[in-house]
Design an enzyme around this catalytic site. Structure first.
Site, PDB file in Angstrom:
ATOM      1  N   HIS A  11      64.823  38.382   0.017  1.00  0.00           N
ATOM      2  CA  HIS A  11      64.903  38.918  -1.349  1.00  0.00           C
ATOM      3  C   HIS A  11      63.502  39.288  -1.820  1.00  0.00           C
ATOM      4  O   HIS A  11      62.511  39.043  -1.137  1.00  0.00           O
ATOM      5  CB  HIS A  11      65.549  37.918  -2.308  1.00  0.00           C
ATOM      6  CG  HIS A  11      64.932  36.549  -2.278  1.00  0.00           C
ATOM      7  ND1 HIS A  11      63.785  36.228  -2.958  1.00  0.00           N
ATOM      8  CD2 HIS A  11      65.318  35.420  -1.632  1.00  0.00           C
ATOM      9  CE1 HIS A  11      63.483  34.961  -2.747  1.00  0.00           C
ATOM     10  NE2 HIS A  11      64.383  34.444  -1.935  1.00  0.00           N
ATOM     11  N   HIS A 124      57.156  33.512   8.546  1.00  0.00           N
ATOM     12  CA  HIS A 124      57.376  33.593   7.106  1.00  0.00           C
ATOM     13  C   HIS A 124      56.481  32.642   6.321  1.00  0.00           C
ATOM     14  O   HIS A 124      55.826  33.040   5.347  1.00  0.00           O
ATOM     15  CB  HIS A 124      58.850  33.300   6.800  1.00  0.00           C
ATOM     16  CG  HIS A 124      59.240  33.524   5.381  1.00  0.00           C
ATOM     17  ND1 HIS A 124      59.296  34.782   4.813  1.00  0.00           N
ATOM     18  CD2 HIS A 124      59.588  32.656   4.392  1.00  0.00           C
ATOM     19  CE1 HIS A 124      59.665  34.685   3.549  1.00  0.00           C
ATOM     20  NE2 HIS A 124      59.844  33.402   3.266  1.00  0.00           N
ATOM     21  N   GLU A 182      68.489  25.912  -5.484  1.00  0.00           N
ATOM     22  CA  GLU A 182      69.367  27.080  -5.543  1.00  0.00           C
ATOM     23  C   GLU A 182      70.830  26.655  -5.697  1.00  0.00           C
ATOM     24  O   GLU A 182      71.589  27.261  -6.459  1.00  0.00           O
ATOM     25  CB  GLU A 182      69.208  27.928  -4.285  1.00  0.00           C
ATOM     26  CG  GLU A 182      67.932  28.730  -4.223  1.00  0.00           C
ATOM     27  CD  GLU A 182      67.899  29.647  -3.007  1.00  0.00           C
ATOM     28  OE1 GLU A 182      68.968  29.901  -2.426  1.00  0.00           O
ATOM     29  OE2 GLU A 182      66.803  30.105  -2.643  1.00  0.00           O
ATOM     30  N   SER A 503      57.961  38.886 -21.090  1.00  0.00           N
ATOM     31  CA  SER A 503      57.972  40.086 -20.249  1.00  0.00           C
ATOM     32  C   SER A 503      58.660  41.251 -20.948  1.00  0.00           C
ATOM     33  O   SER A 503      59.619  41.074 -21.706  1.00  0.00           O
ATOM     34  CB  SER A 503      58.656  39.796 -18.911  1.00  0.00           C
ATOM     35  OG  SER A 503      59.967  39.306 -19.111  1.00  0.00           O
TER      36      SER A 503
END
Length: 544
Positions: A11, A124, A182, A503
């Site tokens: 992602h 990664h 998650e 934001s």
């Protein structure tokens, strides 16, 4: 060395360019495609590449694909094992791995002229680590990486010396602090791999009464690793459907999970310091975006300096992969700023406004004009300079408001379409921060929380969370002269050295990036003034 970094597999697809060890550009695909997080983290989307952001990064660096010495792809399929062997329930994972193996060909097709043999697979978590220590002001430091998953692990602990990484520990899957968080995010009715920050905010409304039960499944193991799996969330609190009201059980479960996460992180940090020593710790990985946990590490951990990559999530591996390869030839230089994305000249901005046919003005000083509007309790959309790399608005793509009105929290959450329990953040000039806030200073990337001084809580109520904290951004005049000038002008009018900063976007949409995005957001939300470069667009004149 001309190196393009690519993050694509899971992602937050992103691209970055490093030239002779210097970071030239870094940005996320969502800012171009206008799809939140770029894509969902599904095997079926693993083939999608950050084509738009990669092309822009190359243009920014003045490079053609054929001029690249290397392309770093932040996942190494040769290190991966079948999901079943890792204890993961992911029947389509072989498709994801096949797409990773074929990435060189996909990249060559997306960037005509690129030699696919120049694509290098970077592990990664090595890419995460290289986005942290080498990019930080402390290149020789300990490094801690924690996220959902990489090829076969969810964690890396190590030490950088002379630009080289010495890995000291790695936690094998399926144990994963990121995946546990998650799972909870999904159980609480939020979008996993996206809304974990909402769980962190909700935790402040609860008490950690489930902590003893969670410790049975989530705890450090004393050897630099941890156990984190097997939580039956429904036994502790019922699942919440998206959009349903949350209950005390939900808040208490969030608080308990936040508490056990902090416990494990502190144990890992102390173990790492015992193995690696040193005064500085650099952090990356999605878990490093948990600013509450970061503050506990800074306050209770053994390190004098804690630096967190502002793009700590997977987007940051684009830069980290490039910096990792750059270290073979050059000494990577620290990130100069998080403002590594797109920007426009005053002339280009004026052309956008003329094309949009909106009335605008050019005040003598946009900082003074904005301060005046904020002092009148107006909401300002602030679009200045190059866009930020990472999920935080740091004074380039921001919504600003008066912090002295408690109702402005609800007002901004209404403008953005956000949940009522989510806080907004204060920006404050660095030299004043210590008077109002206690915590790690300076804090230019909004990655720690700070206690608000008791005598200031009633003066800036809009930015004080329910637990008496605030996730602040300190502004150094040397780095951000325009923002610092706006803050000084606001203080002259109000006596408050703080402005609300959140934001510039609405719920479910990426942060505004280009002038068209800014105009569309301004046109669709009840914002009083758009400050785009030196120009001001006022709602009454544009839509009166």
């Amino acid at each position: 060395m001309h190196i393009l970094g690519i993050n694509a597999l899971f992602h937050d697809p992103a691209a970055a360019v490093v030239v002779d060890g210097r970071t030239v550009a870094a940005t996320e695909e969502e800012r171009f495609s206008r799809r939140k997080h770029g894509k969902r983290p599904l095997p079926f989307s693993a083939w999608e590449l950050p084509e738009l952001s990669a092309r822009w990064c190359l243009r920014q660096a003045g490079l053609r694909p054929e001029e690249l010495d290397a392309v770093a792809y932040s996942f190494d399929p040769e290190l991966a094992r079948p999901a079943r062997d890792l204890g993961l329930d992911d029947p389509w994972d072989p498709l994801r791995l096949e797409y990773a193996r074929r990435a060189p060909g996909f990249l060559a097709e997306a960037l005509p002229g690129l030699d696919p043999d120049r694509v290098v697979f970077v592990p990664h978590h090595v890419a995460h680590a290289a986005s942290a220590a080498p990019a930080s002001p402390y290149p020789d430091s300990a490094v801690l990486v924690l996220d959902g998953r990489g090829e076969a692990a969810s964690h890396l602990a190590g030490r950088y010396r002379d630009g080289k990484l010495d890995t000291l520990a790695a936690q094998a899957l399926p144990d994963s602090l990121g995946l546990v968080y998650e799972d909870l995010t999904e159980h609480l009715g939020f979008l996993r791999s996206s809304d974990e920050y909402k769980v962190m905010a909700l935790a402040s409304y609860g008490t950690p009464r489930f902590l003893p039960r969670l410790r049975e499944h989530v705890h450090a193991t004393g050897d630099g690793g941890f156990r984190a799996r097997g939580v039956d969330w429904s036994v502790l609190a019922p699942p919440r459907a998206p959009g349903e009201p949350w209950t005390r059980d939900h808040a208490d479960l969030a608080a308990s999970t936040q508490a056990v996460l902090e416990e494990v992180l502190l144990e890992l940090v102390h173990w790492l310091h015992g193995e690696a020593g040193g005064e500085a710790l650099a952090m990356a990985g999605g878990v490093a975006l948990n600013c509450v946990a970061n503050s506990k590490i800074a306050a209770r951990g053994p390190y004098r300096h804690v630096w967190v990559q502002p793009a700590a999530g997977d987007a940051g591996t684009a830069l980290g992969g490039a910096l990792h390869l750059a270290a073979n030839e050059d000494v990577p230089r620290p990130m100069p700023t998080a403002a590594l994305g797109r920007g426009w000249s005053d002339e280009e901005l004026r052309a956008w406004l003329d094309r949009a046919a909106v009335p605008y003005e050019r005040p003598d000083d946009i900082a003074e004009a904005v301060a005046e509007e904020l002092a009148r309790d107006g909401i300002v959309a602030w679009f200045q300079g190059r866009s930020e790399y990472g999920p935080r608005a740091l004074g380039h793509r921001s919504l600003l408001a008066h912090p002295g009105r408690a109702e402005n929290l609800e007002r901004l959450n209404h403008v953005k379409g956000r949940e009522e329990f989510r806080p907004v953040a204060p920006m404050v000039r660095a030299e004043r921060a210590g008077e109002l806030f206690t915590g790690p200073l300076p804090s230019p990337y909004m990655l720690f929380v700070h206690d608000v001084a008791a005598e200031w809580r009633d003066r800036v109520p809009a930015v004080v969370h329910v637990d008496g904290t605030a996730r602040i951004q300190t502004v150094d005049e040397r780095d951000e002269p325009l923002v610092a000038r706006m803050l000084a002008a606001f203080e002259r009018r109000t006596g408050l050295p703080v402005v609300v900063n959140t934001s510039l976007n609405t719920a479910g949409r990426p942060m505004v990036d280009d002038p068209r995005d800014a105009l569309e957001c301004f046109g669709s939300a009840p914002v009083d003034l758009l400050a785009v470069g030196p120009y001001a667009v006022r709602r009454g004149r544009a839509f009166g």
